[in-house]
Design a protein around this motif. Structure first.
Motif, PDB file in Angstrom:
ATOM      1  N   ILE A   1       6.212  -2.514 -11.390  1.00  0.00           N
ATOM      2  CA  ILE A   1       7.058  -1.662 -10.542  1.00  0.00           C
ATOM      3  C   ILE A   1       6.631  -1.768  -9.086  1.00  0.00           C
ATOM      4  N   ILE A   2       5.327  -1.691  -8.845  1.00  0.00           N
ATOM      5  CA  ILE A   2       4.799  -1.794  -7.477  1.00  0.00           C
ATOM      6  C   ILE A   2       5.149  -3.146  -6.879  1.00  0.00           C
ATOM      7  N   SER A   3       5.015  -4.206  -7.671  1.00  0.00           N
ATOM      8  CA  SER A   3       5.251  -5.561  -7.172  1.00  0.00           C
ATOM      9  C   SER A   3       6.705  -5.765  -6.771  1.00  0.00           C
ATOM     10  N   PHE A   4       7.646  -5.413  -7.660  1.00  0.00           N
ATOM     11  CA  PHE A   4       9.041  -5.746  -7.349  1.00  0.00           C
ATOM     12  C   PHE A   4       9.606  -4.846  -6.247  1.00  0.00           C
TER      13      PHE A   4
ATOM     14  N   LEU B   1       0.825  -1.211   0.000  1.00  0.00           N
ATOM     15  CA  LEU B   1       0.000   0.000   0.000  1.00  0.00           C
ATOM     16  C   LEU B   1       0.860   1.263   0.000  1.00  0.00           C
ATOM     17  N   LEU B   2       1.958   1.217   0.769  1.00  0.00           N
ATOM     18  CA  LEU B   2       2.860   2.373   0.809  1.00  0.00           C
ATOM     19  C   LEU B   2       3.499   2.603  -0.560  1.00  0.00           C
ATOM     20  N   VAL B   3       4.004   1.539  -1.166  1.00  0.00           N
ATOM     21  CA  VAL B   3       4.635   1.641  -2.486  1.00  0.00           C
ATOM     22  C   VAL B   3       3.607   2.084  -3.527  1.00  0.00           C
ATOM     23  N   PHE B   4       2.383   1.557  -3.403  1.00  0.00           N
ATOM     24  CA  PHE B   4       1.306   1.915  -4.334  1.00  0.00           C
ATOM     25  C   PHE B   4       1.062   3.430  -4.315  1.00  0.00           C
ATOM     26  N   MET B   5       1.005   4.012  -3.112  1.00  0.00           N
ATOM     27  CA  MET B   5       0.777   5.465  -2.997  1.00  0.00           C
ATOM     28  C   MET B   5       1.861   6.256  -3.728  1.00  0.00           C
ATOM     29  N   ILE B   6       3.120   5.840  -3.518  1.00  0.00           N
ATOM     30  CA  ILE B   6       4.253   6.589  -4.078  1.00  0.00           C
ATOM     31  C   ILE B   6       4.340   6.400  -5.589  1.00  0.00           C
ATOM     32  N   VAL B   7       4.289   5.140  -6.042  1.00  0.00           N
ATOM     33  CA  VAL B   7       4.469   4.843  -7.467  1.00  0.00           C
ATOM     34  C   VAL B   7       3.334   5.429  -8.300  1.00  0.00           C
ATOM     35  N   LYS B   8       2.101   5.301  -7.815  1.00  0.00           N
ATOM     36  CA  LYS B   8       0.963   5.837  -8.568  1.00  0.00           C
ATOM     37  C   LYS B   8       1.073   7.348  -8.739  1.00  0.00           C
ATOM     38  N   THR B   9       1.631   8.025  -7.731  1.00  0.00           N
ATOM     39  CA  THR B   9       1.819   9.472  -7.824  1.00  0.00           C
ATOM     40  C   THR B   9       2.909   9.827  -8.838  1.00  0.00           C
TER      41      THR B   9
END
Length: 365
Positions: A231-234, A211-219
């Motif tokens: 990207i989110i997965s790895f 969830l943390l990575v999702f917030m950053i990468v999506k932005t």
């Protein structure tokens, strides 16, 4: 030849085949037959016993579900409906088969059907590539992206996607954990200062990291054509799994024999020379132990992360089959379970082999 074969088997972590090599060479026949029985044949017997227990359990659960369906039909619609249900189940009709734990035979059938499905999808991909080859050549000349096949990936394709994701995550974990671990190992003050951070973040769930990575990468990738799910997965896999390597690297560096450090001082080695010529070679056993744990953890958390990130890998495959609810979905999930376990074992053997090349140890665990 015999000694070379034994050395190779021990080197790659398959030393339990050593008695078979010695027996083939006629060496200490009685002793090696006993060793072969213990190390090879008994595990094969245990596999057979496992399959028998599995088949018996699947048959029992099948009969339980069958009886429940017949009783429900009897209670809801009467004796004629119950008889019709029993006849339908006994006929093997897919529409009325109990959907419970599959037998080994059903799992094997599902495995073969997945391979057939892979061949069919591969043929479709090849046909599509031939069809758009001329168009893609023109698009390439114009500086445009090629037209890609967007159909459903096969089970084998999803395996390779998962492997690509786990190796990318493992590389990220390596690049983060080893340098930081070296710095922490070299400085007691720095290690005690950030130890609280490691202890807090190390047990955090993969879901939270995702969830943390999702917030950053999506932005950061908004309005971008990049594959954000990969990207989110790895990145999530790397952040979840790096802690064992970080801790082991720090421990390995901090526990280097002080005599080695004193020799480095006498030789007036620079910091870089001391790290690469003295500290790292001495720390490799612990570092690689951490890397093996990191790779194992990465492979374990990958399935949950792919499931949530909707990345087209094994995690997504398992979830789709679970939701699908088809008659062979349970069998395909069991196939995926075995594939995940076997790949995990092979990855561990790979890391063990690399560790022996680098550290020159005789570890066989």
């Amino acid at each position: 030849m015999k000694d070379k074969s034994i050395h190779i088997l021990n080197f790659v972590g398959l030393g339990f085949f050593e008695p078979a090599i010695r027996l083939a060479a006629g060496e200490e026949v009685k002793k090696n037959i006993i060793a072969l029985l213990k190390k090879v044949l008994l595990p094969i017997v245990s596999v057979g016993l496992f399959l028998i227990i599995w088949h018996s359990g699947a048959t029992y659960l099948y009969n339980v579900e069958k009886d429940a369906r017949i009783e429900k039909a009897l209670a809801d619609r009467g004796e004629a409906a119950a008889l019709e249900m029993e006849t339908c189940i006994d006929s093997g009709d897919i529409s009325c088969q109990p959907n419970t734990l599959p037998s080994p035979a059903q799992v094997w059938t599902a495995y073969k059907s997945l391979l057939v499905d892979h061949r069919v999808i591969s043929e479709k991909k090849d046909a599509f590539s031939e069809k758009v080859a001329a168009t893609n050549a023109k698009r390439k000349a114009q500086g445009l992206a090629p037209i890609k096949y967007t159909g459903r990936p096969s089970f084998v394709d999803q395996i390779f996607t998962s492997l690509k994701t786990v190796f990318a995550g493992f590389l990220l974990a390596f690049l983060i954990a080893v340098p930081i671990g070296i710095m922490l190992g070299l400085s007691t003050t720095l290690r005690s200062s950030v130890n609280w951070l490691i202890q807090i973040f190390k047990p955090v769930s993969p879901v939270v990291w995702l969830l943390l990575v999702f917030m950053i990468v999506k932005t950061l990738t908004k309005n971008s054509d990049s594959d954000s799910s990969f990207i989110i997965s790895f990145i999530s896999v790397g952040l979840c799994s790096m802690w064992a390597t970080l801790v082991n690297t720090s421990m390995g560096v901090s526990s280097v024999d002080k005599d080695y450090i004193n020799v480095a001082k006498v030789l007036q080695l620079s910091v870089g020379q001391k790290v690469f010529k003295i500290i790292l070679p001495s720390s490799f056993p612990l570092i690689f132990t951490g890397l093996r744990i990191t790779l194992s953890v990465a492979w374990m958390v990958l399935i949950a992360i792919e499931l949530l990130a909707q990345s087209p890998g094994l995690g997504s495959f398992v979830w789709e089959e679970f939701q699908n609810g088809a008659n062979d979905s349970n069998s395909k999930i069991i196939v995926a379970m075995f594939v995940i376990g076997i790949i995990g074992f092979l990855l561990d053997r790979l890391m063990l082999t690399i560790q022996k090349f680098v550290t020159f140890t005789e570890e066989t665990a």
